[in-house]
Design an enzyme around this catalytic site. Sequence first.
Site, PDB file in Angstrom:
ATOM      1  N   ASP A  22      -5.736  -5.268  -3.233  1.00  0.00           N
ATOM      2  CA  ASP A  22      -5.167  -6.012  -4.189  1.00  0.00           C
ATOM      3  C   ASP A  22      -3.599  -5.753  -4.491  1.00  0.00           C
ATOM      4  OD1 ASP A  22      -5.253  -7.479  -6.802  1.00  0.00           O
ATOM      5  OD2 ASP A  22      -5.636  -5.704  -8.212  1.00  0.00           O
ATOM      6  N   GLU A  45      -8.915  -8.995  -2.225  1.00  0.00           N
ATOM      7  CA  GLU A  45      -8.643  -9.702  -3.468  1.00  0.00           C
ATOM      8  C   GLU A  45      -7.754 -10.962  -3.116  1.00  0.00           C
ATOM      9  OE1 GLU A  45     -10.146  -6.819  -6.713  1.00  0.00           O
ATOM     10  OE2 GLU A  45      -8.032  -7.513  -6.933  1.00  0.00           O
ATOM     11  N   ASP A  46      -7.437 -11.739  -4.183  1.00  0.00           N
ATOM     12  CA  ASP A  46      -6.402 -12.817  -4.102  1.00  0.00           C
ATOM     13  C   ASP A  46      -6.281 -13.595  -3.081  1.00  0.00           C
ATOM     14  OD1 ASP A  46      -5.393 -11.959  -6.813  1.00  0.00           O
ATOM     15  OD2 ASP A  46      -4.578 -10.108  -5.707  1.00  0.00           O
ATOM     16  N   HIS A  48       0.138 -10.354  -1.366  1.00  0.00           N
ATOM     17  CA  HIS A  48      -0.355 -11.577  -1.303  1.00  0.00           C
ATOM     18  C   HIS A  48      -0.010 -12.428   0.063  1.00  0.00           C
ATOM     19  CE1 HIS A  48      -1.928 -10.028  -5.009  1.00  0.00           C
ATOM     20  NE2 HIS A  48      -1.289 -10.660  -5.792  1.00  0.00           N
ATOM     21  N   ASP A  59      10.059   0.960  -9.142  1.00  0.00           N
ATOM     22  CA  ASP A  59      10.064   1.260 -10.620  1.00  0.00           C
ATOM     23  C   ASP A  59       8.729   1.146 -11.313  1.00  0.00           C
ATOM     24  OD1 ASP A  59      12.776   1.241 -10.463  1.00  0.00           O
ATOM     25  OD2 ASP A  59      13.220  -0.794 -10.915  1.00  0.00           O
ATOM     26  N   SER A  98      -3.147  -3.582 -12.138  1.00  0.00           N
ATOM     27  CA  SER A  98      -4.245  -3.172 -11.181  1.00  0.00           C
ATOM     28  C   SER A  98      -4.374  -1.815 -11.347  1.00  0.00           C
ATOM     29  CB  SER A  98      -4.015  -3.846  -9.781  1.00  0.00           C
ATOM     30  OG  SER A  98      -3.875  -5.105  -9.713  1.00  0.00           O
ATOM     31  N   ASP A 115       5.650  -1.054   1.315  1.00  0.00           N
ATOM     32  CA  ASP A 115       5.157  -2.606   1.892  1.00  0.00           C
ATOM     33  C   ASP A 115       4.172  -2.452   2.717  1.00  0.00           C
ATOM     34  OD1 ASP A 115       4.656  -5.349   2.405  1.00  0.00           O
ATOM     35  OD2 ASP A 115       6.833  -5.588   3.026  1.00  0.00           O
TER      36      ASP A 115
END
Length: 168
Positions: free
Chosen positions: A75, A103-104, A78, A29, A8, A50
């Site tokens: 994005d 999104e998602d 989810h 990472d 993304s 997060d």
Amino acid sequence: MGYGPGASLKLWTDFLPTSEISFVEYDADCAEKHRKSIEEKGRGKLYVGDQSNVTFLNRIIEDQGGRVFDVIIDDGGHTMEQQKTTMSHLWQLVAPGGIFVMEDLLTSYMPGYGGGPKGHPGTMIEMHKQMLDGLHCQFQDNCVPVLEGLLDMDCFSEACVMVKQPAA
């Protein structure tokens, strides 16, 4: 993800080649792997954390110094908690006339993300249905908007775009 983590970030930096981008990445990472495409090229900032962590989101808001954005695209993670926390905390950073893309949304139907069957309470899809109610019931006394300042909402397969009212 068959296309691998960080896809993304590459997509948005390629799609918006002259835009300044602030990007949130959960995987440290992955963030380090892609940091140069944002920060080292002077394209913006990359935050690692997060999005369901309100303290983390508040640090981003503070770091941005009260700045507003023309476009915010969720994005990220989810889960219902991640999506709802992002919406409730970052909508305030959308500039008047700006847009917020979620999104998602298909994860609203997936139990592993906090979703469930059609009509499952507490999902982002159900929240978007409430946003539509808020847009269309504005002439009723008991109408309460879910998002203050929501002007318009357009939904597509797996995504919705919310438009904030322009400045007076």
